[in-house]
Design an enzyme around this catalytic site. Structure first.
Site, short mmCIF file in Angstrom:
data_model
loop_
_atom_site.label_atom_id
_atom_site.label_comp_id
_atom_site.label_asym_id
_atom_site.label_seq_id
_atom_site.Cartn_x
_atom_site.Cartn_y
_atom_site.Cartn_z
N HIS A 176 0.81 -1.22 0.00
CA HIS A 176 0.00 0.00 0.00
C HIS A 176 0.85 1.27 0.00
CE1 HIS A 176 -3.81 -2.26 1.62
NE2 HIS A 176 -3.50 -2.58 0.39
N ALA B 290 0.71 -9.19 18.48
CA ALA B 290 1.89 -9.50 17.68
C ALA B 290 3.18 -9.22 18.45
CB ALA B 290 1.86 -8.69 16.39
P1 OAD Z 1 -7.65 -3.41 10.20
O1 OAD Z 1 -7.85 -2.23 11.10
O2 OAD Z 1 -8.74 -3.78 9.27
O3 OAD Z 1 -7.36 -4.70 11.10
C1 OAD Z 1 -6.43 -4.66 12.14
C2 OAD Z 1 -6.38 -6.04 12.76
O4 OAD Z 1 -5.35 -6.05 13.73
C3 OAD Z 1 -7.67 -6.48 13.46
O5 OAD Z 1 -8.00 -7.80 13.06
C4 OAD Z 1 -7.28 -6.46 14.96
O6 OAD Z 1 -7.95 -7.45 15.71
C5 OAD Z 1 -5.81 -6.75 14.87
N1 OAD Z 1 -4.99 -6.26 15.99
C6 OAD Z 1 -5.21 -5.20 16.80
N2 OAD Z 1 -4.19 -5.08 17.69
C7 OAD Z 1 -3.32 -6.07 17.42
C8 OAD Z 1 -2.06 -6.48 17.98
N3 OAD Z 1 -1.50 -5.82 18.98
N4 OAD Z 1 -1.45 -7.57 17.44
C9 OAD Z 1 -2.00 -8.24 16.41
N5 OAD Z 1 -3.17 -7.90 15.85
C10 OAD Z 1 -3.83 -6.84 16.35
O7 OAD Z 1 -6.27 -3.17 9.44
P2 OAD Z 1 -5.74 -3.87 8.11
O8 OAD Z 1 -6.16 -5.29 8.06
O9 OAD Z 1 -4.30 -3.56 8.04
O10 OAD Z 1 -5.89 0.31 3.35
O11 OAD Z 1 -6.50 -3.05 7.01
C11 OAD Z 1 -6.20 -3.29 5.67
C12 OAD Z 1 -6.28 -2.00 4.88
O12 OAD Z 1 -7.53 -1.35 5.12
C13 OAD Z 1 -5.26 -0.95 5.27
O13 OAD Z 1 -4.00 -1.15 4.65
C14 OAD Z 1 -5.90 0.31 4.79
C15 OAD Z 1 -7.29 0.07 5.33
O14 OAD Z 1 -8.32 0.77 4.78
C16 OAD Z 1 -5.88 1.46 2.68
O15 OAD Z 1 -5.83 2.55 3.22
C17 OAD Z 1 -5.90 1.27 1.20
#
Ligand code: OAD
Length: 248
Positions: free
Chosen positions: A121, A232
Site C-alpha cells: 500500500h 503480535a
Molecule cells: P484493520 O484495522 O482492518 O485490522 C487490524 C487487525 O489487527 C484487526 O484484526 C485487529 O484485531 C488486529 N490487531 C489489533 N491489535 C493487534 C495487535 N496488537 N497484534 C495483532 N493484531 C492486532 O487493518 P488492516 O487489516 O491492516 O488500506 O487493514 C487493511 C487495509 O484497510 C489498510 O491497509 C488500509 C485500510 O483501509 C488502505 O488505506 C488502502
C-alpha cells in the site's frame, strides 16, 4: 501473558520452511498507531474513508486530505517499531526464504531491519506529484499540499487509495511468495481489503500451513491451521525464542 506456541509450528520453523508473512495495522498497534477497523479506536470509526482515502476525495479537497496524512505521518514520526516488527526482521535472518508482505504504510518494518519486504500500500513517508508520481522531496509542513517543483500540481502521499491499483511488481511478488511458500503467517490484519486479503487463501490452496496471529478472530480464522490469539508484539518474540532460542 505467556503465549503457548504450538509444538508442530516450532518443529516446522526449525525445518527452515520457505515462508511468507502478511501484516496489517495490528502489528503497529503496540507502537501506538491506530488500526483501521477496531470498533472504538480504529481510524475508520472516526473518519470516513471516502472523504480521505480516495482519488475523488483528493480531487475535491487536496488540502484536507494532505492535512489528514500529515497528522498520521506525525503520529508515526513520534513512534517506533515494536518487538513484533523486530521479531519479523529476525525471522528473515533465521530462515533461508522469508518474504514479508505488508499493507502498512508506516515504514516500521524497514526501520526494524526487514529487507525482503513488499509494501503493497505504499509508504506515507514519501511524497509524489499527484499528476505523474515524480518523487518530491520534503513534506511541506504548511496546511496545504506542497506543489511539484516541475509542474505545479499538488503533492500527495505515496500510498494506495481505495479504487487505485497496487504497485504491480510488489503485488506479483506477493502472490508468487504466497503460491510457493510452505508456511504463511497472517498477522494483525482483518483480511478485509482485497487483493491482500486473498494472499492467505492462495497460500492455503497451494498447500501451505497457515498461521494467524491476532487478538480477535477474522474471516481467516476458521481456515487457519494455527490461530494464536494474542498481540503480535508478544506472540512473535515468543515464537522466535521458542523455535530458535533467540531473544528479540
Ligand atoms: P484493520 O484495522 O482492518 O485490522 C487490524 C487487525 O489487527 C484487526 O484484526 C485487529 O484485531 C488486529 N490487531 C489489533 N491489535 C493487534 C495487535 N496488537 N497484534 C495483532 N493484531 C492486532 O487493518 P488492516 O487489516 O491492516 O488500506 O487493514 C487493511 C487495509 O484497510 C489498510 O491497509 C488500509 C485500510 O483501509 C488502505 O488505506 C488502502
Amino acid at each position: 501473558m505467556k503465549h503457548d506456541i504450538p509444538p508442530e509450528l516450532v518443529e516446522l520453523l526449525r525445518a527452515n520452511p520457505q515462508s511468507a508473512a502478511l501484516t496489517g495495522a495490528g502489528v503497529s498497534a503496540e507502537s501506538g498507531i491506530p488500526t483501521f477497523r477496531d470498533a472504538q479506536t480504529g481510524l475508520w470509526a472516526r473518519f470516513d474513508p471516502l472523504e480521505l482515502a480516495t482519488p475523488q476525495a483528493y480531487e475535491r479537497d487536496p488540502d484536507l486530505v494532505w492535512r489528514w496524512y500529515r497528522w498520521r505521518r506525525e503520529l508515526i514520526g513520534q513512534a517506533e517499531p515494536n518487538p513484533g516488527h523486530r521479531a519479523l526482521a529476525s525471522l528473515e535472518g533465521l530462515l533461508d526464504e522469508f518474504t514479508l508482505i505488508t499493507q502498512n504504510v508506516d515504514g516500521f518494518h524497514r526501520a526494524a531491519g526487514s529487507r525482503r519486504l513488499l509494501e503493497l500500500h505504499g509508504n506515507i513517508n514519501r511524497t509524489v506529484c499527484s499528476r505523474d508520481r515524480t518523487p518530491m522531496s520534503g513534506f511541506g509542513e504548511a496546511d496545504s499540499a506542497p506543489r511539484c517543483g516541475q509542474c505545479g500540481a499538488p503533492g500527495r502521499p505515496d500510498v494506495v487509495w481505495f479504487g487505485e491499483a497496487l504497485p504491480m511488481d510488489a503485488l506479483q511478488d506477493a502472490f508468487e511468495a504466497a503460491r510457493s511458500c510452505e508456511l504463511f503467517f497472517s498477522i494483525g490484519t482483518s483480511t478485509a481489503v482485497e487483493p491482500a486479503a486473498s494472499l492467505p487463501f492462495v497460500a492455503l490452496e497451494a498447500g501451505a500451513t497457515l498461521v494467524e496471529i491476532n487478538p480477535e478472530r477474522t474471516a481467516l480464522s476458521d481456515d487457519a491451521h494455527h490461530v494464536i490469539t494474542g498481540m503480535a508484539g508478544a506472540v512473535l518474540p515468543a515464537l522466535v525464542s521458542e523455535a530458535f532460542g533467540q531473544r528479540v
